[in-house]
Each structure stands twice: as structure tokens, then as C-alpha cells.
Design a protein around this motif. Structure first.
Motif, PDB file in Angstrom:
ATOM      1  N   LEU A 124       0.771  -1.045   0.161  1.00 60.55           N
ATOM      2  CA  LEU A 124      -0.012   0.197   0.035  1.00 60.55           C
ATOM      3  C   LEU A 124       0.830   1.292   0.126  1.00 60.55           C
ATOM      4  N   PHE A 125       2.145   1.139   0.608  1.00 62.37           N
ATOM      5  CA  PHE A 125       2.962   2.381   0.777  1.00 62.37           C
ATOM      6  C   PHE A 125       3.355   2.663  -0.614  1.00 62.37           C
ATOM      7  N   THR A 126       3.528   1.642  -1.510  1.00 65.09           N
ATOM      8  CA  THR A 126       3.763   1.966  -3.177  1.00 65.09           C
ATOM      9  C   THR A 126       2.822   2.981  -3.679  1.00 65.09           C
ATOM     10  N   ARG A 127       1.662   3.191  -3.068  1.00 64.89           N
ATOM     11  CA  ARG A 127       0.597   4.001  -3.609  1.00 64.89           C
ATOM     12  C   ARG A 127       0.610   5.446  -3.200  1.00 64.89           C
ATOM     13  N   ALA A 128       1.544   5.621  -2.292  1.00 63.66           N
ATOM     14  CA  ALA A 128       1.694   6.991  -1.738  1.00 63.66           C
ATOM     15  C   ALA A 128       2.323   8.161  -2.749  1.00 63.66           C
ATOM     16  N   ARG A 129       1.776   9.229  -2.537  1.00 65.86           N
ATOM     17  CA  ARG A 129       2.266  10.304  -3.534  1.00 65.86           C
ATOM     18  C   ARG A 129       3.483  11.127  -2.609  1.00 65.86           C
ATOM     19  N   THR A 130       3.770  10.727  -1.744  1.00 68.41           N
ATOM     20  CA  THR A 130       4.621  11.620  -0.820  1.00 68.41           C
ATOM     21  C   THR A 130       6.120  10.714  -0.865  1.00 68.41           C
ATOM     22  N   GLY A 131       7.042  11.325  -0.254  1.00 67.81           N
ATOM     23  CA  GLY A 131       8.305  10.792  -0.074  1.00 67.81           C
ATOM     24  C   GLY A 131       8.471   9.499   0.722  1.00 67.81           C
ATOM     25  N   SER A 132       7.367   9.449   1.344  1.00 67.33           N
ATOM     26  CA  SER A 132       7.026   7.998   2.387  1.00 67.33           C
ATOM     27  C   SER A 132       7.298   6.755   1.459  1.00 67.33           C
ATOM     28  N   ALA A 133       6.609   7.262   0.071  1.00 67.90           N
ATOM     29  CA  ALA A 133       6.636   5.763  -0.787  1.00 67.90           C
ATOM     30  C   ALA A 133       8.041   5.569  -1.223  1.00 67.90           C
ATOM     31  N   ARG A 134       9.229   6.464  -1.168  1.00 62.30           N
ATOM     32  CA  ARG A 134      10.546   5.946  -1.386  1.00 62.30           C
ATOM     33  C   ARG A 134      11.087   5.675  -0.046  1.00 62.30           C
ATOM     34  N   ALA A 135      10.710   6.144   1.077  1.00 56.50           N
ATOM     35  CA  ALA A 135      11.278   6.046   2.423  1.00 56.50           C
ATOM     36  C   ALA A 135      11.062   4.361   2.722  1.00 56.50           C
ATOM     37  N   ILE A 136       9.792   3.854   2.189  1.00 51.99           N
ATOM     38  CA  ILE A 136       9.396   2.672   2.637  1.00 51.99           C
ATOM     39  C   ILE A 136      10.295   1.528   2.186  1.00 51.99           C
ATOM     40  N   LEU A 137      11.058   1.837   0.822  1.00 53.43           N
ATOM     41  CA  LEU A 137      11.962   0.839   0.261  1.00 53.43           C
ATOM     42  C   LEU A 137      13.094   0.695   1.156  1.00 53.43           C
ATOM     43  N   GLY A 138      13.339   1.572   1.991  1.00 52.27           N
ATOM     44  CA  GLY A 138      14.467   1.364   2.946  1.00 52.27           C
ATOM     45  C   GLY A 138      14.212   0.475   3.987  1.00 52.27           C
ATOM     46  N   ILE A 139      12.853   0.497   4.659  1.00 49.00           N
ATOM     47  CA  ILE A 139      12.465   0.237   5.929  1.00 49.00           C
ATOM     48  C   ILE A 139      11.845  -1.415   5.691  1.00 49.00           C
ATOM     49  N   ALA A 140      11.181  -1.678   4.560  1.00 48.38           N
ATOM     50  CA  ALA A 140      10.422  -2.813   4.139  1.00 48.38           C
ATOM     51  C   ALA A 140      11.092  -4.036   4.212  1.00 48.38           C
ATOM     52  N   PRO A 141      12.531  -3.937   3.803  1.00 50.52           N
ATOM     53  CA  PRO A 141      13.263  -5.306   3.812  1.00 50.52           C
ATOM     54  C   PRO A 141      13.608  -5.486   5.403  1.00 50.52           C
ATOM     55  N   PHE A 142      13.602  -4.601   6.333  1.00 50.90           N
ATOM     56  CA  PHE A 142      13.614  -4.866   7.441  1.00 50.90           C
ATOM     57  C   PHE A 142      12.534  -5.654   8.108  1.00 50.90           C
ATOM     58  N   ASN A 143      11.217  -5.010   7.812  1.00 49.21           N
ATOM     59  CA  ASN A 143      10.133  -5.524   8.235  1.00 49.21           C
ATOM     60  C   ASN A 143       9.714  -7.025   7.746  1.00 49.21           C
ATOM     61  N   LEU A 144      10.264  -7.068   6.569  1.00 52.34           N
ATOM     62  CA  LEU A 144      10.036  -8.580   5.895  1.00 52.34           C
ATOM     63  C   LEU A 144      10.806  -9.666   6.722  1.00 52.34           C
ATOM     64  N   VAL A 145      12.089  -9.240   6.735  1.00 50.16           N
ATOM     65  CA  VAL A 145      12.999 -10.150   7.347  1.00 50.16           C
ATOM     66  C   VAL A 145      12.622 -10.504   8.835  1.00 50.16           C
ATOM     67  N   SER A 146      12.117  -9.444   9.453  1.00 52.55           N
ATOM     68  CA  SER A 146      11.520  -9.637  10.939  1.00 52.55           C
ATOM     69  C   SER A 146      10.360 -10.620  10.757  1.00 52.55           C
ATOM     70  N   ALA A 147       9.329 -10.432   9.904  1.00 49.93           N
ATOM     71  CA  ALA A 147       8.236 -11.406  10.020  1.00 49.93           C
ATOM     72  C   ALA A 147       8.667 -12.671   9.516  1.00 49.93           C
ATOM     73  N   GLY A 148       9.499 -12.733   8.690  1.00 58.72           N
ATOM     74  CA  GLY A 148      10.094 -14.184   8.089  1.00 58.72           C
ATOM     75  C   GLY A 148      10.661 -14.823   9.299  1.00 58.72           C
TER      76      GLY A 148
END
Length: 198
Positions: free
Chosen positions: A130-154
Motif C-alpha cells: 500500500l505504501f507504494t501507492r503513496a504520492r509522498t516521499g514516504s513511498a520512497r522511504a518505505i523501500l528502506g524500511i520494508a526489507p527490515f520488516n519482511l526479514v523480521s516477519a520471516g
């Protein structure tokens, strides 16, 4: 005589431009909050049944995974509107993940471990998507934090397949991964606004 109405009209337009636009919390966001409250309520079963320090530590680890991803959803709803059908369906999928997590919490260090991990992984994937749908700088910022979140969930999901006490290192690592993202400054770049992008 003609200047007076024009001045009043101009003053009204300027007032309308300077007044803040009030955006109310959507029903969907309130429902997400209710699901989160139910999830935390389920967590009390771990605390109430704790017999030693290890049980309290386990409850704290579970709480940290819940709180981290819920905080991510707070940022999400501030950056992505929930009016579009696709966004609503994805939010419902995320809430379903939270519900699975909640139901699995009482037995998270046993039979419910896999279900909790699957729920957390779904919640995390929906969050990043859903963050990839954001039209703000947050859409780019999630690319930095999403891998951490996915590794943690894994890691949490993997812990569900491992028997005690070998699941403990995986849980500690899962929480450590998301905390480390703050040390690397990966959470920077997210914007918080009461009026989400539509």
C-alpha cells in the motif's frame, strides 16, 4: 457602493483559503484500531499466564512485533487514502492478518506460532504494498524500511516451525532487526499528515 460587496467577497475567499481543512478519521481506520485493540487484549493472556521472567520476556517480544507494525499502519493511513476500492480491500487483508495474529497469540510459543507468523507476514506485505501507492516521499522511504520488516516477519514465521527453546533466538533476532532499522535511520523520510493523499 460596488466596492463593498467585492471586498467582502474577497475577504471571504481569503478566509476560506486560510482555514484548515478538517479530515475526519474514516470508518475503516476506526475498524483497524478496533482490531488492534483486540490484538493487544489477546496479549494479556500471555501476561496473565506468565509464571516466570521468560514468560514476561516472551510477551514483551510479541508486543514489540505488534506495536512496530501497527505504528507502520498509522504512518500508512496518513499517507494513503482509503477511499479507493483497491486500497480498502488491501486494508481489509491487512486487518485479516492482524485478526489471525490476535487469535494465535495465546499459543504463539506453541501451536499458534505458525499462524501468528503468517498473519504478521500478510500484514507486513500489505503495508509495504500500500505504501507504494503513496504520492509522498514516504513511498520512497518505505523501500528502506520494508526489507527490515519482511526479514523480521520471516524470522517470526520461522520461529513457529521451531520447538522451544530454539525459537527464542529467532524471536529476539526478529525484534532486533526492526529496532536496528532505526539505528540506520531507515525510518527517515516518512511524512505524517492528518489529510492523506487521495
Amino acid at each position: 457602493m460596488t466596492d463593498l460587496p467585492r471586498s467582502a467577497f474577497q475577504a471571504a475567499r481569503e478566509t476560506a483559503r486560510t482555514e484548515p481543512v478538517i479530515t475526519r478519521v474514516s470508518t475503516l481506520e476506526l475498524f483497524l484500531d478496533l482490531v488492534f485493540v483486540f490484538t493487544v487484549t489477546q496479549l494479556t493472556s500471555l501476561i496473565a499466564g506468565a509464571r516466570n521472567g521468560a514468560d514476561y520476556l516472551g510477551a514483551a517480544l510479541v508486543f514489540m512485533t505488534i506495536w512496530w507494525i501497527y505504528s507502520g499502519y498509522v504512518w500508512l493511513t496518513s499517507n494513503v487514502g482509503t477511499e479507493r476500492t483497491k486500497h480498502r480491500l488491501l486494508m481489509f487483508a491487512g486487518m485479516a492478518g492482524f485478526l489471525v495474529m490476535a487469535l494465535a497469540i495465546p499459543t504463539v510459543f506453541g501451536a499458534g506460532g505458525v499462524a501468528y507468523g503468517v498473519g504478521l507476514l500478510v500484514v507486513t506485505l500489505v503495508h509495504a504494498g500500500l505504501f507504494t501507492r503513496a504520492r509522498t516521499g514516504s513511498a520512497r522511504a518505505i523501500l528502506g524500511i520494508a526489507p527490515f520488516n519482511l526479514v523480521s516477519a520471516g524470522l517470526v514465521l520461522l520461529a513457529g516451525f521451531v520447538n522451544l527453546p530454539w525459537d527464542w533466538p529467532l524471536w529476539v533476532a526478529a525484534v532486533g532487526v526492526v529496532i536496528s532499522s532505526s539505528f540506520f535511520g531507515r525510518e527517515r523520510g516518512f511524512t505524517l499528515s492528518p489529510a492523506p493523499q487521495r
